[in-house]
Design a protein around this motif. Structure first.
Motif, mmCIF file in Angstrom:
data_model
loop_
_atom_site.group_PDB
_atom_site.id
_atom_site.type_symbol
_atom_site.label_atom_id
_atom_site.label_comp_id
_atom_site.label_asym_id
_atom_site.label_seq_id
_atom_site.Cartn_x
_atom_site.Cartn_y
_atom_site.Cartn_z
ATOM 1 N N UNK A 40 0.901 -1.238 -0.071
ATOM 2 C CA UNK A 40 -0.241 -0.125 -0.025
ATOM 3 C C UNK A 40 0.867 1.291 -0.090
ATOM 4 N N UNK A 41 0.599 2.097 -1.017
ATOM 5 C CA UNK A 41 1.112 3.430 -0.818
ATOM 6 C C UNK A 41 2.506 3.398 -1.765
ATOM 7 N N UNK A 42 2.751 2.282 -2.194
ATOM 8 C CA UNK A 42 4.190 2.257 -2.578
ATOM 9 C C UNK A 42 4.085 1.692 -4.325
ATOM 10 N N UNK A 43 5.132 2.177 -5.040
ATOM 11 C CA UNK A 43 5.136 1.574 -6.431
ATOM 12 C C UNK A 43 5.423 0.049 -6.449
ATOM 13 N N UNK A 44 5.139 -0.771 -7.331
ATOM 14 C CA UNK A 44 5.583 -1.889 -7.524
ATOM 15 C C UNK A 44 7.045 -2.190 -7.394
ATOM 16 N N UNK B 90 -8.992 8.928 -17.017
ATOM 17 C CA UNK B 90 -7.607 9.440 -16.930
ATOM 18 C C UNK B 90 -7.141 9.359 -15.327
ATOM 19 N N UNK B 91 -8.435 9.292 -14.588
ATOM 20 C CA UNK B 91 -8.099 9.268 -12.997
ATOM 21 C C UNK B 91 -7.275 8.101 -12.757
ATOM 22 N N UNK B 92 -6.362 8.324 -12.199
ATOM 23 C CA UNK B 92 -5.238 7.198 -11.722
ATOM 24 C C UNK B 92 -4.064 7.595 -10.705
ATOM 25 N N UNK B 93 -3.304 6.941 -10.462
ATOM 26 C CA UNK B 93 -1.956 7.099 -9.737
ATOM 27 C C UNK B 93 -1.053 6.996 -11.009
ATOM 28 N N UNK B 94 -0.245 7.940 -11.204
ATOM 29 C CA UNK B 94 0.789 7.745 -12.325
ATOM 30 C C UNK B 94 2.402 7.680 -11.875
ATOM 31 N N UNK B 95 3.002 6.466 -12.303
ATOM 32 C CA UNK B 95 4.097 6.206 -11.871
ATOM 33 C C UNK B 95 5.143 6.478 -12.820
ATOM 34 N N UNK B 96 6.111 6.897 -12.395
ATOM 35 C CA UNK B 96 7.523 6.775 -13.538
ATOM 36 C C UNK B 96 8.254 5.641 -13.275
ATOM 37 N N UNK B 97 8.806 5.134 -14.224
ATOM 38 C CA UNK B 97 9.488 3.870 -14.092
ATOM 39 C C UNK B 97 10.811 3.827 -15.006
ATOM 40 N N UNK B 107 8.641 4.702 -9.202
ATOM 41 C CA UNK B 107 8.669 5.835 -8.121
ATOM 42 C C UNK B 107 7.460 5.473 -7.259
ATOM 43 N N UNK B 108 7.151 6.444 -6.244
ATOM 44 C CA UNK B 108 5.879 6.127 -5.443
ATOM 45 C C UNK B 108 4.533 6.508 -5.991
ATOM 46 N N UNK B 109 4.555 7.265 -7.043
ATOM 47 C CA UNK B 109 3.423 7.719 -7.961
ATOM 48 C C UNK B 109 3.036 9.172 -7.568
#
Lengths: 106, 116
Positions: A40-44, B90-97, B107-109
């Motif tokens: 929870x609250x973290x990236x994969x 488009x609502x979402x958590x966006x992650x950089x990878x 990232x944590x998003x």
């Protein structure tokens, strides 16, 4: 689009026991299959790639197997920090993820 | 150690725009392809876009093609996602990878909410 199907949706296991998670692809992805862990609250976090190769720093209790359309992630002896959501992902062509398996404490 | 820190998320109305940023550290940024991946609330993960290390090759998911633009500034160790014509979906958590197709660090998003 390749559809990835994970089972079960939720898996309840006691600490110290073995957990087996499954992932199926709608068409062959060869060995281009990865497993991720998400808390929870973290990236994969990348666990396994190439279906069976552990990523850097991943403990040996995590193992992956399979090829083609059927894959398995096995956690040999569950630790408290292993309870999380696990995703499989194919990268044989445009990447797609499974819907996840939530591993919870029994 | 590898670190990816996203920023720029927030609440935006349908049809609006937002620009996400990601600052990388702990590795040679200019050596790696980079990606944006999103996760809608309570749903699965979707690869949105990736860009080559030089910026010369760019790919988008069909769901965002023509609306989103990925870019990078290697001098600033930074990755960007310009999002236009935003929709509720488009609502979402966006992650950089890091990397394309097989993301080895995330990232944590940052949360993007599209709502009136």
């Amino acid at each position: 689009e390749i559809v990835m199907t994970q089972s079960p949706a939720t898996l309840s296991v006691s600490p110290g026991e073995r957990a087996t998670l499954s992932c199926r692809a709608s068409q062959s992805v060869s060995s281009n299959l990865a497993w991720y862990q998400q808390k929870p609250g973290q990236g994969p976090r990348l666990l396994i790639y190439g279906a069976s190769t552990r990523a850097t720093g991943i403990p040996a209790r995590f193992s992956g197997s399979g090829s083609g359309t059927e894959f398995t992630l096995t956690i040999s002896s569950l630790q408290s920090e292993d309870f999380a959501v696990y995703y499989c992902q194919q990268y044989n062509n445009w990447p797609s993820f499974g819907q996840g398996t939530k591993l919870e404490i029994k | 150690q590898v670190q990816l820190v996203e920023s720029g998320g927030g609440l935006v109305k349908p049809g609006g725009s937002l620009r996400l940023s990601c600052v990388a550290s702990g590795f040679t940024f200019s050596d790696y392809y980079m990606s944006w991946i999103r996760q809608a609330p309570g749903k699965g993960l979707e690869w949105v876009s990736y860009i080559s290390n030089s910026g010369s090759s760019i790919y988008y998911a069909d769901s965002v093609k023509g609306r989103f633009t990925i870019s990078r500034d290697n001098a600033k160790n930074s990755l960007y996602l310009q999002m236009n014509s935003l929709r509720a979906e488009d609502t979402a958590v966006y992650y950089c990878a890091r990397k394309q197709w097989l993301a080895d660090y995330w990232g944590q998003g940052t949360l993007v909410t599209v709502s009136s």
